[in-house]
Every structure is written in structure tokens, then in C-alpha cells.
Design an enzyme around this catalytic site. Sequence first.
Site, PDB file in Angstrom:
ATOM      1  N   ASP A 108       5.133  -7.063   3.631  1.00 43.07           N
ATOM      2  CA  ASP A 108       6.358  -6.628   3.324  1.00 43.07           C
ATOM      3  C   ASP A 108       6.870  -6.680   1.995  1.00 43.07           C
ATOM      4  O   ASP A 108       8.438  -6.600   1.750  1.00 43.07           O
ATOM      5  CB  ASP A 108       7.507  -6.709   4.574  1.00 43.07           C
ATOM      6  CG  ASP A 108       7.727  -8.268   4.696  1.00 43.07           C
ATOM      7  OD1 ASP A 108       6.924  -9.002   4.432  1.00 43.07           O
ATOM      8  OD2 ASP A 108       8.836  -8.532   5.390  1.00 43.07           O
ATOM      9  N   GLU A 109       6.287  -7.746   0.984  1.00 45.67           N
ATOM     10  CA  GLU A 109       7.056  -8.031  -0.241  1.00 45.67           C
ATOM     11  C   GLU A 109       5.968  -8.280  -1.254  1.00 45.67           C
ATOM     12  O   GLU A 109       4.782  -8.353  -1.171  1.00 45.67           O
ATOM     13  CB  GLU A 109       7.844  -9.224  -0.054  1.00 45.67           C
ATOM     14  CG  GLU A 109       7.308 -10.363   0.450  1.00 45.67           C
ATOM     15  CD  GLU A 109       8.114 -11.590   0.372  1.00 45.67           C
ATOM     16  OE1 GLU A 109       9.056 -11.977  -0.505  1.00 45.67           O
ATOM     17  OE2 GLU A 109       7.824 -12.471   1.214  1.00 45.67           O
TER      18      GLU A 109
END
Length: 367
Positions: A108-109
Site C-alpha cells: 500500500d505504499e
Amino acid sequence: MSNEFPLRKIIHVDMDAFYASVEQLDNPELRGKPIAVGGSSERGVVSAASYEARKFGVRSAMSSVLAKRNCPELIFVKARFDRYKEISKQIRSIFYDYTDLVEPLSLDEAYLDVTINKKGNPSATLIAKEIRHRILQETGLNASAGISINKFIAKVASDVNKPNGQKTVNPEEVHTFLENLEIRKFYGVGKVTADKMYRLGIFTGKDLKTKSEAFLEEHFGKSGSYYYNVVRGIHNSPVKPQRIPKSVGAERTFNENLSSEIFMLERLEHIANELEKRLQKSKIAGKTVTLKIKYSDFTLNTRSKTLSYFISDQKLILETAKELLYQEKLQNSVRLLGISLANLNTEKKERPKKENETVSYQLKFDF
């Protein structure tokens, strides 16, 4: 600024409550409700929490029992990692429309270096805004972003206007931004380190900046040099498209707490075997073996030993892990054991910082 350290335009994109947001996206009945991704059993742990749940103090890595106590209305949802990976792949494909210099940190990043980008857009701020808009349009999920001259500041900045926001720290704003930053918001400063800094009178970046490198190394070891540099805006690590792992590990959480070392040795053998498979698959070896022990009261203990040679063999890993297990008496029954290998044969030595090295900024650099 010298050519040795070119000023970069770095974006850190961080999805908002990713796992929980995916569950709310796929199941409209969960939208607007406090949910936790993870197991609801007595031994369950929260993997992620929606923003509605976070208002009640529910956080990732929290025991499910405590999470439920904090938020009686909490809804537990089983993790679906295949689904998270599917959407993560979609998001990364968007990143690659702008640059090939993408360094994923997790599902997610990621960091993006858009100094030179495929769109020919000189504004990293506008690129970040466009990427976040596309993620929303194509996946239905919100993302936040931080934009600045290096990875450290970009990552810190991405948290400023969360959720669904972004923050640009321009070159001329770097020193003021870091000096006004609460020390607990510095990336790399956890709760234990923050508490130690508080005892030393360090509450903000400005306080940290008053301390000499020797003072910080005396109190924080090798990390002292890192803190000394980042508060001055010095963080020269480039965005690395192929991230080289600094450690490889395997761990197991047990259905019942273990109090017998005999049972622990049996589990360690399986863990060492799994670690060997991962090392061989990646053709990696290491010198530093770390044994991770999480007790039934959730306190964590790690013990490490550095060998004079690289290892990847299960027997040698297990032999060292056993030695670490017997190194000191166990404090309690054990709920989790893990073994990791660091000081890998993939690591490269970084250029040492020159004495009295400073960084200046080109104020006309367009962000």
C-alpha cells in the site's frame, strides 16, 4: 548543491487504511462502520483498522481482545491478501505511467522519483495530485501523498494531511518543516526511542538539531548519525526500483502459549527450515542471526549474534537460534517465535559522510 547529491523530486504515495478500505469497497454494508481486518479470536491480532475504528484507538498489531474492548461495535473481517495484491498491482501500474523509478515499501505504499518523468511535467505536486485522482477513479480508493527533496521528508509529509490529502515540502521550507516537527513524527523514531529522547529534552526537530552527532551516537548508537543527518535534510538514499532486502525472516504465532523449551526447539526447527527455503529461493546468505520472542503478555524480546561468515543452511541457522534461546532465561510463556538473517551478502556499503558536510538548496527548483 554539489553534483554528487542532485536535488530530487520524490513522491511518497500511501494508501489510506488500505486493507480496511478494500473491504469497505467490496462490501458496501461495511462502509462508515468501524472494522478491523484480522482474527477475532482471543489470540487474534488486528492487521488493519478503518478510520472509523481508529477513532476508538484501534490500531494495527493490537490484540483483537483489546481492540474489541476499545470499540465494542467493532466488526472483524478476515484478510484477503490475494485481493489486496490484485489492487496493489493496479496501483503500481499507474505509478509506472509516470516513472520507472518506483520503490514499493509494501502493498500500500511506494516512493516515486519524478525528477525526470514520462509526462514531462516539472511539478511533482501536480503529478502526485494526478496519481491520487487516477487511483480513486480506477480503484475507488483514496491515497495520500508527500512530496519533497528526499525519501525521508516525503514519507513524513505524506502523513500530514491524511486521509485523502497531500503535502509538499518545498526546498526552501525543509529546515523550518523539520525543526517544527514533533520528534515522534520522525520516520524511524518509535515509541521507545521517542520516550528516550523526551528524557534527554528532545521534543521537536529543533531540539534534536541542537545535539551534536557525538552526543546522539553516544545515546542512540549508529542511529545517532541518522538522526543527526535527517533533521538537517540530509538523506541521500535514491529510489531503488529493485529493493534489496536488509533481512530475511520467518516466524510463527502459536495456538497455545509455549512454556517448554523442548517444544520451542521443535518449532524453531520448522521456522529455520522455512527460512532456508526463502534464502535459497533468493540466493541470499547472511551473517547476523536474530531470534524474536513475543511473550504471552505481548512484550517483545530479540537476541542477535553475528558470525564471521555467511550462512543460509538450516542446520547452522538452527544451531545459532538455539544458542540465542538459551542465552538468557525466558520471562514468560511464549506466543510467537521468529528467526531472521541480516547483514546479507546483497548489501552495499554507503559512501561515508564527509566531515562538516552540509546541504544547500536551489530555491528556484520547481515543485
